[in-house]
Design a protein around this motif. Sequence first.
Motif, mmCIF file in Angstrom:
data_model
loop_
_atom_site.group_PDB
_atom_site.id
_atom_site.type_symbol
_atom_site.label_atom_id
_atom_site.label_comp_id
_atom_site.label_asym_id
_atom_site.label_seq_id
_atom_site.Cartn_x
_atom_site.Cartn_y
_atom_site.Cartn_z
ATOM 1 N N GLY B 330 0.617 -1.192 0.037
ATOM 2 C CA GLY B 330 0.031 -0.009 0.044
ATOM 3 C C GLY B 330 0.862 1.350 -0.130
ATOM 4 O O GLY B 330 1.957 1.203 0.503
ATOM 5 N N HIS B 331 0.213 2.213 -0.544
ATOM 6 C CA HIS B 331 0.843 3.666 -0.451
ATOM 7 C C HIS B 331 2.221 3.734 -1.345
ATOM 8 O O HIS B 331 2.623 2.506 -2.138
ATOM 9 C CB HIS B 331 0.944 4.297 0.584
ATOM 10 C CG HIS B 331 -0.560 4.209 1.472
ATOM 11 N ND1 HIS B 331 -1.474 4.951 1.280
ATOM 12 C CD2 HIS B 331 -0.925 3.144 2.232
ATOM 13 C CE1 HIS B 331 -2.352 4.613 2.012
ATOM 14 N NE2 HIS B 331 -2.023 3.419 2.629
ATOM 15 N N GLY B 332 3.125 4.718 -1.135
ATOM 16 C CA GLY B 332 4.392 4.670 -1.863
ATOM 17 C C GLY B 332 4.610 5.985 -2.601
ATOM 18 O O GLY B 332 3.747 6.643 -2.876
ATOM 19 N N GLN B 344 7.039 4.958 8.487
ATOM 20 C CA GLN B 344 5.983 5.357 7.500
ATOM 21 C C GLN B 344 5.221 3.994 7.086
ATOM 22 O O GLN B 344 5.611 3.055 6.758
ATOM 23 C CB GLN B 344 6.293 6.107 6.364
ATOM 24 C CG GLN B 344 7.028 7.331 6.597
ATOM 25 C CD GLN B 344 7.657 8.135 5.432
ATOM 26 O OE1 GLN B 344 8.766 7.343 4.883
ATOM 27 N NE2 GLN B 344 7.366 9.295 5.384
ATOM 28 N N GLU B 345 3.830 4.115 7.001
ATOM 29 C CA GLU B 345 3.139 2.856 6.286
ATOM 30 C C GLU B 345 3.784 2.435 5.164
ATOM 31 O O GLU B 345 3.881 1.129 4.826
ATOM 32 C CB GLU B 345 1.719 3.128 5.995
ATOM 33 C CG GLU B 345 1.113 2.128 5.736
ATOM 34 C CD GLU B 345 -0.732 2.377 5.281
ATOM 35 O OE1 GLU B 345 -1.021 3.685 5.514
ATOM 36 O OE2 GLU B 345 -1.398 1.515 4.856
ATOM 37 N N LYS B 346 4.000 3.152 4.100
ATOM 38 C CA LYS B 346 4.453 2.853 2.719
ATOM 39 C C LYS B 346 5.784 1.912 2.993
ATOM 40 O O LYS B 346 5.966 1.043 2.109
ATOM 41 C CB LYS B 346 4.738 3.971 1.972
ATOM 42 C CG LYS B 346 5.856 5.099 2.600
ATOM 43 C CD LYS B 346 6.079 5.992 1.163
ATOM 44 C CE LYS B 346 7.458 7.132 1.760
ATOM 45 N NZ LYS B 346 7.661 8.124 0.790
ATOM 46 N N VAL B 406 -1.451 -5.046 1.026
ATOM 47 C CA VAL B 406 -0.926 -4.957 2.332
ATOM 48 C C VAL B 406 -0.913 -3.452 2.953
ATOM 49 O O VAL B 406 -0.302 -2.717 2.139
ATOM 50 C CB VAL B 406 0.503 -5.406 2.492
ATOM 51 C CG1 VAL B 406 1.045 -5.444 3.865
ATOM 52 C CG2 VAL B 406 0.679 -7.008 1.918
ATOM 53 N N HIS B 407 -1.575 -3.256 4.130
ATOM 54 C CA HIS B 407 -1.583 -1.831 4.430
ATOM 55 C C HIS B 407 -1.450 -2.052 6.045
ATOM 56 O O HIS B 407 -1.511 -2.967 6.687
ATOM 57 C CB HIS B 407 -2.970 -1.468 4.317
ATOM 58 C CG HIS B 407 -3.210 -0.663 2.805
ATOM 59 N ND1 HIS B 407 -3.058 0.564 2.691
ATOM 60 C CD2 HIS B 407 -3.258 -1.404 1.678
ATOM 61 C CE1 HIS B 407 -3.508 0.675 1.221
ATOM 62 N NE2 HIS B 407 -3.443 -0.549 0.561
ATOM 63 N N VAL B 408 -1.385 -0.842 6.598
ATOM 64 C CA VAL B 408 -1.189 -0.728 7.956
ATOM 65 C C VAL B 408 -2.227 0.247 8.428
ATOM 66 O O VAL B 408 -2.587 1.217 7.881
ATOM 67 C CB VAL B 408 0.268 0.011 8.524
ATOM 68 C CG1 VAL B 408 0.178 0.242 9.856
ATOM 69 C CG2 VAL B 408 1.144 -1.029 7.949
ATOM 70 N N ASN B 409 -2.863 -0.018 9.567
ATOM 71 C CA ASN B 409 -4.349 0.817 9.839
ATOM 72 C C ASN B 409 -3.775 1.675 10.879
ATOM 73 O O ASN B 409 -2.426 1.910 11.284
ATOM 74 C CB ASN B 409 -5.325 -0.396 10.538
ATOM 75 C CG ASN B 409 -6.646 0.100 10.062
ATOM 76 O OD1 ASN B 409 -7.150 1.002 9.958
ATOM 77 N ND2 ASN B 409 -7.392 -0.929 10.356
HETATM 78 ZN ZN ZN Z 1 -3.017 2.207 3.980
#
Ligand code: ZN
Lengths: 171, 506
Positions: B330-332, B344-346, B406-409
């Motif tokens: 996810g993200h980036g 950072q989530e990314k 895949v992500h982070v909440n």
């Molecule tokens: Zn996310």
Amino acid sequence: MRNSRVFFLLALLIAVAAIAWYISSHRTSAGEVTVYYSKVDGQSEIPWTISARAQQPGESAAAYAQYLALYAASQAVAGPPSDVTAIRFPAGTQVLSVTVDGTTATVNLSPEVHHPGDGALNESGEFKALIWTMTARPGIDAVAVRVAGSKVATLNGGSFELDEPLRRSDW
Amino acid sequence: MNRYAVRIGSALALALSFQLGQFATASAAENPYGYDGKRVVFETLVQRSGGPAVSADDPGLHQLVRNAGGSVTWDADNQYVLVTFPGPTVISFAIGDAHYLIGSVSHPAAFAPFVRDGHAFIPLNDVLRALKLPAYSTAAADAAPATSTPLPGPVSTADVAPAPTTPPFATPMPSPQPDQLAQVTGVDVQVQPGSVTIRIGITGNGAYEWHRLRAPDNRWWIDVHTARLATAPIDQNGGALVSAVRVRQQPADTVRVALSLPASEQVDVAPGNDGITIVVSNRIVAAATRGSGTFGSIATANASPLASPAASPGARYVPSNPRLIVLDPGHGGSDPGAVRGSLQEKMVTLDIAKRVRDLLVDRGWQVVMTRTDDRDVFAANDSAHDELQARDDVANSRGARLLVSVHVNSYVNSGPHGVATYYYKAGDLALAQALSRRIASELGINNNGVIKDKLYVVNHAVMPAALVETAYISNPDDFALLQSGSWRQRMAQAIADGIVDFTESN
Ligand SMILES: [Zn+2]
């Protein structure tokens, strides 16, 4: 003779019950709206009822329904009283307008709703509360979301899809 | 050219193509339709004896359906028109069938939908009735000029043009002689536990063609060509698996046997010497939407797989590359996702996805990642739509087996914690469950389970897809886990195991 009296009393009872039901059911829809909020488990919607102003003399039914729709959307976005734990829209988010077209209500939100970094729990819960609230309005079964007047695929940096009208069945 | 001009241009082109095809159209100004204080102009109306017909490409029809939150699709390959609402509610019209379906409930149509010059025409008033709108008539059109036609609808050019020499359903080819036609003698329906067998008795040789509509419609029918129905029309019940069996003589020497299926059950077609046997079973493994063959002493059968995954998103997905897994960190790039301190989530999602990739490659899978470094997949500072669609395109264009994002909440306070696995489409559920089971058993983290949610990247993947929100960056305990390389490895292991579990049972 006795039978006909019993029958008459029974009929009277049914009529009184019907009138009472009619009055009560119409009174609740006239000056109240049902608003939902999402519990932080992300799964449950809790309804609560808030009073709304009554229909004004000379105000058309359509104008009053429009007022109630805007009022309900604003209350859903504002969320329940602060002592209630609920998933909430980002602070400052406002309902700019609500229009109803057929069975779809279009809710136009202010740009404060963009809140990069919010996870799926937040995004989903916010919109679930709004969609549950709006689809509790008679005749509305879908809600189109706009941000500052524009259609968006998701919120900035978000994951939850907003480009098509949302229904309860999306959850 | 602006968008409005394009739209007018295409409407004119559409109208012109009908005129060139000696086809009856009414000018736009003649036929406004008013409802709920709105006006819609149908540009392709044609009067049929049963009522007005409108093209599935008509801009006015699209506007009306869009206003109700739906869309209109004409599938020329499979010869049906779908009016779809996200409910999902589907109104479906099949060319040549004087019935239409709302969901799985059949309704008589004003007339059978037909095709002219490549455009499908459907009964307008049946669409309006399904949308609970008033019927179309010149009286309802508040600005329509009075006409002298006794029929509802506008004066069409056909009313003043020379009468056509052939009726609308005339067979374009000379009809075979009656003694050359096969005879459909009857239908025998046998209901068994878990399956229904339908035997179509046919004498003679000939060809057939079957079609199925994508879920959630699930209608299935077979056309027996160069054939006559030797009995009265047949209507039978087929138990729980087949809600109706209908047999009708169609124009052009075709007999149609139509099944109303409550779900996308498997349908097997076996032609034989004395007819065609259809077996409907409650296994949901249907891969094809049409097939054809011959019956009688020349019996052969074949079924054509889906032309492309995107052509039929509701139907059972058949990967063109069944050994390929697509992972989406996810993200980036310009979008860091959720951030806490320097985490950072990314970067977390990229690290976990790479670990999943390595585990899967070790087990012999092909893996493509939507990104392998810190970048936007589409472009820096692009729109969410472009960015997420680009990720789906990676999987969709390759015909991958599945997609896992895949992500982070993150939450506004530190309360919520743990993992959740999200799905949206019906075909995603088994994947999400497989992932969630492994995550629960291998990580011992608070498992919030499997949650249905309209996440863009999951919804727009044509294959089974799921999104794992691995942990809450906003919760102190979860935050510590996310920073731990060994925990990220265990999370990757659980995701890889869940993916493999899914492929083994689906
Ligand atoms: Zn996310």
